[in-house]
Design a protein around this motif. Sequence first.
Motif, short mmCIF file in Angstrom:
data_model
loop_
_atom_site.label_atom_id
_atom_site.label_comp_id
_atom_site.label_asym_id
_atom_site.label_seq_id
_atom_site.Cartn_x
_atom_site.Cartn_y
_atom_site.Cartn_z
N ILE A 128 -35.84 44.39 -47.68
CA ILE A 128 -36.93 43.45 -47.92
C ILE A 128 -36.38 42.02 -48.00
O ILE A 128 -36.98 41.08 -47.47
CB ILE A 128 -37.68 43.81 -49.22
CG1 ILE A 128 -38.35 45.18 -49.07
CG2 ILE A 128 -38.72 42.75 -49.55
CD1 ILE A 128 -39.00 45.68 -50.35
N ALA A 129 -35.22 41.86 -48.65
CA ALA A 129 -34.63 40.53 -48.79
C ALA A 129 -34.23 39.93 -47.44
O ALA A 129 -34.24 38.71 -47.28
CB ALA A 129 -33.41 40.60 -49.70
N ASP A 133 -37.02 35.46 -47.65
CA ASP A 133 -36.10 34.60 -48.39
C ASP A 133 -36.51 34.48 -49.85
O ASP A 133 -35.65 34.41 -50.74
CB ASP A 133 -36.03 33.21 -47.76
CG ASP A 133 -35.35 33.23 -46.40
OD1 ASP A 133 -34.57 34.17 -46.14
OD2 ASP A 133 -35.60 32.31 -45.60
N ALA A 134 -37.82 34.47 -50.10
CA ALA A 134 -38.30 34.34 -51.48
C ALA A 134 -37.88 35.56 -52.31
O ALA A 134 -37.43 35.43 -53.45
CB ALA A 134 -39.82 34.19 -51.50
N THR A 137 -34.14 35.44 -52.92
CA THR A 137 -33.82 34.49 -54.00
C THR A 137 -34.16 35.08 -55.36
O THR A 137 -33.42 34.88 -56.33
CB THR A 137 -34.59 33.18 -53.79
OG1 THR A 137 -34.21 32.61 -52.53
CG2 THR A 137 -34.29 32.19 -54.90
N LEU A 138 -35.25 35.83 -55.42
CA LEU A 138 -35.68 36.42 -56.69
C LEU A 138 -34.65 37.39 -57.24
O LEU A 138 -34.36 37.39 -58.45
CB LEU A 138 -37.02 37.14 -56.49
CG LEU A 138 -37.58 37.87 -57.71
CD1 LEU A 138 -37.93 36.89 -58.82
CD2 LEU A 138 -38.82 38.68 -57.32
N ILE A 139 -34.08 38.24 -56.38
CA ILE A 139 -33.17 39.27 -56.87
C ILE A 139 -31.70 38.85 -56.80
O ILE A 139 -30.86 39.46 -57.47
CB ILE A 139 -33.36 40.59 -56.09
CG1 ILE A 139 -33.00 40.42 -54.61
CG2 ILE A 139 -34.76 41.11 -56.25
CD1 ILE A 139 -33.01 41.72 -53.84
#
Length: 202
Positions: A128-129, A133-134, A137-139
């Motif tokens: 998913i990453a 990009d969001a 960045t979250l994980i």
Amino acid sequence: MRAISFASASVIDAVGTEGVRYRSSDWQWRLGMYEELAIWMTWTLGLDEDELGIRHMAVRAIVVFAFAVMLVRLGSKRFISGNTAYDVILGVMLGSIISRAITGQSAFLPTLCAALVIVFLHRLFSRIAVGSDAFGTLIKGNTSLLVRDGEVDWDAMKRSNLSRNDLLEALRLRENLSDWEKVKEARLERNGEISVILRQDP
């Protein structure tokens, strides 16, 4: 004609009965094999023992090691090197979980299933990453710009909990520099390391 039809029906019934008997016998044989395998695994791994012996621990170590190798092959290769905190978390959790299967602190098969689920979640999140990009960045977090064109961003240094000596140490180790005047850009990467790009003076 009635005699022939009756004879044919009798043959069909006989064949059908034999077929049912054969399938029933085959099913019973398979069931017996599964039961014997379950009994052997229970005895070998000590699944019904309150206290594990040397044999149980040794066999469990072999099985868990082979299972862990399979998990590493199935999972993303990133977590082996501890690329980010997200990857380190997986490594720590995986080691903690599968060790419980060896020592018998948790049920053997459910523990292995839990480890498998964690590896698949890591692989899913990594996929998913790649496309988001969001989410990445979250994980995994962001990079922090520490030095630009020989100037240190002290606010960024404070937010990153880095001291002047930490920065100088990274410059010495990576580029053999004693200060940051020749640095075009230095960043705190998501894996916790400081990357350095030098100026290209004409």
